[in-house]
Design a protein around this motif. Structure first.
Motif, mmCIF file in Angstrom:
data_model
loop_
_atom_site.group_PDB
_atom_site.id
_atom_site.type_symbol
_atom_site.label_atom_id
_atom_site.label_comp_id
_atom_site.label_asym_id
_atom_site.label_seq_id
_atom_site.Cartn_x
_atom_site.Cartn_y
_atom_site.Cartn_z
ATOM 1 N N LYS A 168 15.331 -3.445 11.771
ATOM 2 C CA LYS A 168 16.749 -3.566 11.425
ATOM 3 C C LYS A 168 17.680 -3.416 12.620
ATOM 4 N N LEU A 178 8.612 4.001 8.813
ATOM 5 C CA LEU A 178 10.021 4.274 9.056
ATOM 6 C C LEU A 178 10.459 3.661 10.386
ATOM 7 N N LEU A 197 1.127 4.328 -2.733
ATOM 8 C CA LEU A 197 0.848 5.699 -2.317
ATOM 9 C C LEU A 197 2.051 6.598 -2.568
ATOM 10 N N ILE A 198 3.237 6.044 -2.378
ATOM 11 C CA ILE A 198 4.436 6.848 -2.645
ATOM 12 C C ILE A 198 4.469 7.240 -4.118
ATOM 13 N N GLY A 204 17.523 -1.380 4.577
ATOM 14 C CA GLY A 204 16.315 -1.769 3.851
ATOM 15 C C GLY A 204 15.475 -0.632 3.312
ATOM 16 N N SER A 205 14.184 -0.706 3.601
ATOM 17 C CA SER A 205 13.245 0.260 3.024
ATOM 18 C C SER A 205 13.302 1.617 3.714
ATOM 19 N N PHE A 206 14.121 1.679 4.747
ATOM 20 C CA PHE A 206 14.227 2.903 5.525
ATOM 21 C C PHE A 206 14.430 4.124 4.636
ATOM 22 N N MET A 259 10.608 9.718 0.901
ATOM 23 C CA MET A 259 9.239 10.142 0.643
ATOM 24 C C MET A 259 8.838 11.280 1.574
ATOM 25 N N ILE A 260 9.174 11.126 2.863
ATOM 26 C CA ILE A 260 8.811 12.173 3.813
ATOM 27 C C ILE A 260 9.499 13.475 3.435
ATOM 28 N N LEU A 267 1.675 7.773 7.888
ATOM 29 C CA LEU A 267 1.951 6.395 7.498
ATOM 30 C C LEU A 267 3.452 6.193 7.305
ATOM 31 N N GLY A 268 4.089 7.164 6.684
ATOM 32 C CA GLY A 268 5.519 7.073 6.411
ATOM 33 C C GLY A 268 6.340 7.043 7.691
ATOM 34 N N LEU A 282 5.898 17.964 10.553
ATOM 35 C CA LEU A 282 5.701 17.372 9.238
ATOM 36 C C LEU A 282 4.232 17.323 8.851
ATOM 37 N N MET A 323 0.824 -1.209 0.000
ATOM 38 C CA MET A 323 0.000 0.000 0.000
ATOM 39 C C MET A 323 0.858 1.259 0.000
ATOM 40 N N ILE A 324 1.861 1.262 0.883
ATOM 41 C CA ILE A 324 2.649 2.481 1.004
ATOM 42 C C ILE A 324 3.448 2.725 -0.278
ATOM 43 N N PRO A 344 21.720 -3.402 2.615
ATOM 44 C CA PRO A 344 20.598 -4.233 3.065
ATOM 45 C C PRO A 344 20.255 -3.975 4.528
ATOM 46 N N GLU A 345 21.242 -3.491 5.300
ATOM 47 C CA GLU A 345 20.950 -3.355 6.727
ATOM 48 C C GLU A 345 19.930 -2.252 7.018
ATOM 49 N N GLU A 360 10.499 -0.147 10.192
ATOM 50 C CA GLU A 360 11.712 -0.595 9.509
ATOM 51 C C GLU A 360 12.922 -0.466 10.441
ATOM 52 N N ALA A 361 12.987 0.671 11.127
ATOM 53 C CA ALA A 361 14.114 0.913 12.023
ATOM 54 C C ALA A 361 14.152 -0.141 13.123
ATOM 55 N N TYR A 400 11.262 5.398 2.746
ATOM 56 C CA TYR A 400 10.310 6.147 3.562
ATOM 57 C C TYR A 400 10.858 7.528 3.889
ATOM 58 N N ALA A 401 12.128 7.565 4.253
ATOM 59 C CA ALA A 401 12.736 8.849 4.608
ATOM 60 C C ALA A 401 12.688 9.795 3.409
ATOM 61 N N MET A 415 -0.040 10.291 4.247
ATOM 62 C CA MET A 415 1.213 9.707 3.793
ATOM 63 C C MET A 415 2.312 9.914 4.801
ATOM 64 N N ILE A 416 2.365 11.120 5.366
ATOM 65 C CA ILE A 416 3.440 11.415 6.314
ATOM 66 C C ILE A 416 3.278 10.583 7.573
#
Lengths: 285, 344, 247
Positions: free
Chosen positions: B148, B141, A224-225, A260-262, A268-269, B136-137, B122, A220-221, A257-258, B144-145, A265-266, B133-134
């Motif tokens: 990891k 984030l 949306l992105i 990842g998707s971080f 996008m924000i 959700l983002g 934000l 979904m995200i 890889p460590e 994910e953090a 998202y960052a 979006m923000i």
């Protein structure tokens, strides 16, 4: 290195096909449809079922995935979505989250919760080398199919009567109505095509994105992105955004890889802070 | 509705206005009855206390969302970010040997508040969609953090070895969850007491004004951004409290606390109970948890389907209409005792 | 003497379009000034520039001698620039008491109070009732704004603006949409505004303008066509041409 770039591009193209329908729903109907991924998942399962139960060859299932997702899309649009145009965004969010929940539960009831595998035809398997760049056959296939679709969409939008009607309706639905354009039908048709493309994308993407009942939420995200970063005023913006996203995602997962998707998202924000209407939106009006 | 009496003099008018505002924030009998009942539950039905503690924590989480959604009108798809932060903060603290629940609570609220403060800037800009979006983002984030940074959070396995000390140095957390329930209920009670002051204060009214008409709110001189930053921070802190409670009462934290479904769920809870009135969040939590229990008893794996269906129907019928229905029911149970003028 | 409100060479362009062109306004304290012009003359843009909704492309805006052109909307309100809206911009679910109390609280620096109920400060409450009484709104002050008759809502528009204790008050078509029989109520309320408040009236209704204003500025195509006393303006053939040409 170039292989990764190529993989990124093909993922991006796929994301574009998956998300372009959402961009139109948002731009045209100002509707926040978080359930878009459910149509993609539907397309994916159509392919799985057609192949496993009825032995339909992979390529032949693709139009089927498009069609069924489109039909389900238009039915839902006419019966449910249409009631929510113009309602507060909170209502639309709640409604589409409800649909997502239902879709997830229905999918795990019907198909089980384990990920599905799609057996690709032999001719699409494996890789070959072009000047030392390893190219996956399936990736190449994806890129070609999605590229053709993107060009076709752009042509339909810019060259046909339907396209100009659609653009008129996007710009100002009231004026379009005044011009005698049947906005309702344009809405329904667009929604159908958008859902259909999502379904096709889901079928195509089952191999590289995976397919399980969690699909609508997992991606979904991403959808949306593509839409928010690309802006919803044309399809060029989402296309570029999807490419960037695909490359960033594949590259990010390969090189760092460590985290990842971080990164995604960052990014996008960051983009939304600087350009709340998306990177490629027309500035002002 | 009875027609209000005509105030004949200025003094009457002032008295009438004062009485009206007083009546708005008066403690209602239903409220007192509710709390008496809730605290009475501590002494009966021990076997349900774990469930009740869970409901109480969910209610607190929903209350925090109500502040920004119901009062300030910000739709968030990522409120779990603050719940999760609070949970991890309390968990990590306890894991490192500082197992005192109350100080863990304070730290968790602080961590969540800082995150809320930072991310509030934000969500100030842009339209609904950008905000969705923000929020959700930010939540994704953090997910994910947390995923990891497994050296800190335990990654996908969750945080192991959380040891929570006795509450106030005396009450150990028991297997039945009686201490957990008392603890959660106490926190919810204090927060509700504080919030009912806040929502009836000039600050609370300013939030409603911003929600209803931002243009006019500015023209009245309300510093819209400052108010929103403040309420977002407050809301995050309370969500952090809920997260910390969840961690401390279960002695476990996993990635699940930051997951999207949690943000969606709390939104649903609030909508079921009705937003913009604090107690709606509690009603919603109770209804949601019981519905969840019943549904998952009927169809263990697919109860989400019914939740989704409920949500779709709820929206199609219209939240306003359900609201009116709810009010009508309450009005029938409690004959109108709040006269508009409120003066004898 | 410093002017209450002054604009110097105010200009706003949208792309290639000039919406406001080199507007100079000079209003003395307590002035009763009207701003008129045919549709599309740029009245709304000018208000948006004055109140801070839009940023000027060039020029200055001075409130009591202080440049406010770079300030945000709320900052200008706090410095004493109040406004009403042509289309009601009220809080439908709040009552008139609560609406006016918001303005009074913000103005007295109590808007951020979160630890006490609205209405527990006597001074605030007194002021709220004063304002409501002035506009004859006490009778229905406990009912949600959306249930008030339209004419009362228009009055509440002005009441809220006045509750911010403005030095300069911009009234954007205060009688817009009010039925003929109730217009006098609005006009009386406008005429009864405190003498020390500088009032700028933007209006289509010429009767109202001529009854209320001391001086009139005529805006055409974003620029000032002329400015003068009521008599001067009503005799000015150019003004007549603009209005007759339009209607």
């Amino acid at each position: 290195m170039l292989t990764i770039l190529f993989d990124g591009i093909s993922t991006g193209m796929l994301l574009f096909v998956l998300a372009v329908g959402l961009s139109v729903t948002l731009g045209l109907m100002n509707f926040v449809n978080l359930a878009h991924g459910a149509f993609a998942m539907l397309g994916g399962y159509v392919t799985v079922i057609a192949m496993q139960r009825f032995g339909v060859p992979f390529l032949a299932t693709l139009p089927l995935a498009f069609l069924i997702a489109a039909v389900v899309g238009v039915i839902l649009e006419r019966t449910l979505y249409v009631r929510l145009y113009g309602r507060p965004h909170l209502d639309q969010v709640l409604f589409s989250i409800g649909l997502v929940f239902m879709a997830i539960a229905a999918a795990s009831w019907a198909m089980g919760s384990s990920p599905q595998n799609i057996r690709l035809p032999e001719e699409l398997k494996g890789r070959f080398d072009v000047f030392g760049v390893g190219i996956g056959r399936y990736r190449l296939f994806l890129t070609v199919v999605c590229g053709v679709l993107a060009v076709a969409l752009q042509l339909v939008l810019s060259e046909t009567r339907f396209g100009s009607r659609l653009r008129a309706a996007v710009d100002d639905a009231r004026v379009a109505r005044g011009l005698g354009i049947d906005v309702q039908t344009v809405f329904a048709l667009t929604f159908a095509v958008g859902s259909g493309l999502a379904g096709l994308g889901g079928a195509l993407g089952a191999e590289i994105l995976g397919l399980d009942p969690g699909f609508p939420v997992k991606y979904m995200i991403f959808f949306l992105i593509v839409v928010t970063v690309g802006g919803s005023s044309s399809i060029v913006g989402p296309f570029l955004a999807a490419l960037m996203l695909g490359i960033a995602d594949v590259g990010g997962k390969y090189f760092v890889p460590e985290i990842g998707s971080f990164v995604i998202y960052a990014l996008m924000i960051a983009v939304l802070i600087v350009r709340p209407n998306g990177l490629f939106a027309r500035p002002g009006r | 509705m009875t027609m209000p009496l005509l105030p004949t003099s200025r003094a009457d008018a002032v008295a009438s206005a004062k009485a009206f505002l007083g009546a708005q924030s008066r403690v209602r009998p239903l409220e007192i009855a509710f709390w008496l009942l809730a605290f009475a539950a501590l002494f009966v039905g021990r076997s349900h206390h774990l469930l009740l503690a869970e409901i109480t924590i969910l209610a607190l989480f929903a209350v925090s969302l109500d502040l920004i959604l119901g009062y300030a009108g910000i739709v968030s798809l990522g409120h779990a970010a603050f719940f999760g932060l609070g949970a991890y903060a309390a968990g990590i603290l306890a894991q490192s040997g500082h197992g005192d629940p109350l100080s863990g609570l304070v730290v968790a609220a602080g961590v969540a508040a800082v995150a809320g403060f930072v991310s509030s800037f934000l969500v100030l800009r842009g339209a609904d969609l950008t905000r969705l979006m923000i929020t959700l983002g930010v939540a994704s984030l953090l997910y994910e953090a947390a995923n990891k940074m497994d050296w800190l959070t335990g990654g996908a396995d969750g945080l192991q070895g959380i040891l929570i000390g006795p509450l106030l140095g005396r009450f150990d957390f028991d297997l039945y969850g009686t201490t957990a329930f008392a603890y959660a209920l106490g926190v919810l009670f204090v927060v509700m007491l504080a919030l009912r002051v806040v929502v009836h204060s000039p600050f609370g009214h300013a939030l409603r004004a911003i929600r209803d008409n931002r243009l006019r709110a500015r023209a009245v001189g309300i510093p819209v951004e400052r108010r929103l930053v403040a309420v977002y921070t407050l809301s995050a802190a309370i969500a952090g409290l809920a997260g910390a409670l969840s961690c401390q009462t279960t002695a476990f934290v996993s990635l699940d606390v930051l997951d999207f479904h949690r943000s969606a769920e709390v939104l649903l809870v609030l909508v079921i109970g009705g937003s913009g009135r604090l107690y709606g969040a509690i009603v919603g939590a109770v209804v949601f948890r019981f519905a969840q229990d019943v549904l998952s008893a009927m169809t263990p794996q697919y109860w989400q389907f019914w939740v989704g269906l409920g949500l779709v129907i709820l929206v199609l019928i219209g939240r306003d209409r359900l609201d009116d229905l709810g009010r009508a029911i309450v009005a029938r149970i409690l004959p109108a005792r709040r006269s508009p003028e409120g003066t004898p | 003497m410093t002017l209450a409100l002054e604009t110097i060479g105010l200009k706003k362009t949208f792309g290639g379009l000039t919406a406001t062109n080199d507007v100079h306004l000079r209003l003395e304290k307590g002035a009763r000034h009207a701003l008129i012009g045919p549709n599309g003359a740029g009245k709304t843009t000018l208000i948006n520039l004055l109140t801070g909704v839009l940023a000027p492309s060039a020029g200055q805006i001075r409130l009591d001698g202080v440049e406010i052109g770079g300030m945000g909307v709320e900052a200008r309100v706090r410095r004493g620039l109040g406004r009403t809206f042509q289309i009601n911009q009220l809080f439908p679910d709040l009552t008139p008491i609560e609406t006016v109390a918001l303005a009074v609280s913000e103005r007295s620096g109590r808007g951020g109070d979160w630890w006490r109920r609205v209405g527990t400060r006597g001074a605030v409450l007194d002021e709220v009732v004063d304002v409501l009484e002035r506009f004859g709104l006490t009778e229905r002050m406990r009912e949600p704004t959306r249930t008030l008759p339209y004419g009362k809502q228009r009055l509440l528009e002005i009441a809220v603006a006045l509750a911010t204790k403005p030095r300069v008050l911009l009234l954007d078509e205060p009688a817009a949409g009010v039925p003929e029989g109730e217009r006098h109520e609005i006009l009386e309320a406008v005429e009864a505004l405190p003498k020390d408040v500088t009032v700028v009236l933007i209006e289509h209704d010429m009767d109202m303008v001529f009854r209320f204003a001391e001086r009139i500025t005529v805006l055409v195509a974003g620029a000032v066509l002329t400015e003068g006393t009521v008599a001067e303006i009503s005799d000015d053939p150019r003004v007549r041409a603009v209005y007759l040409g339009e209607g």
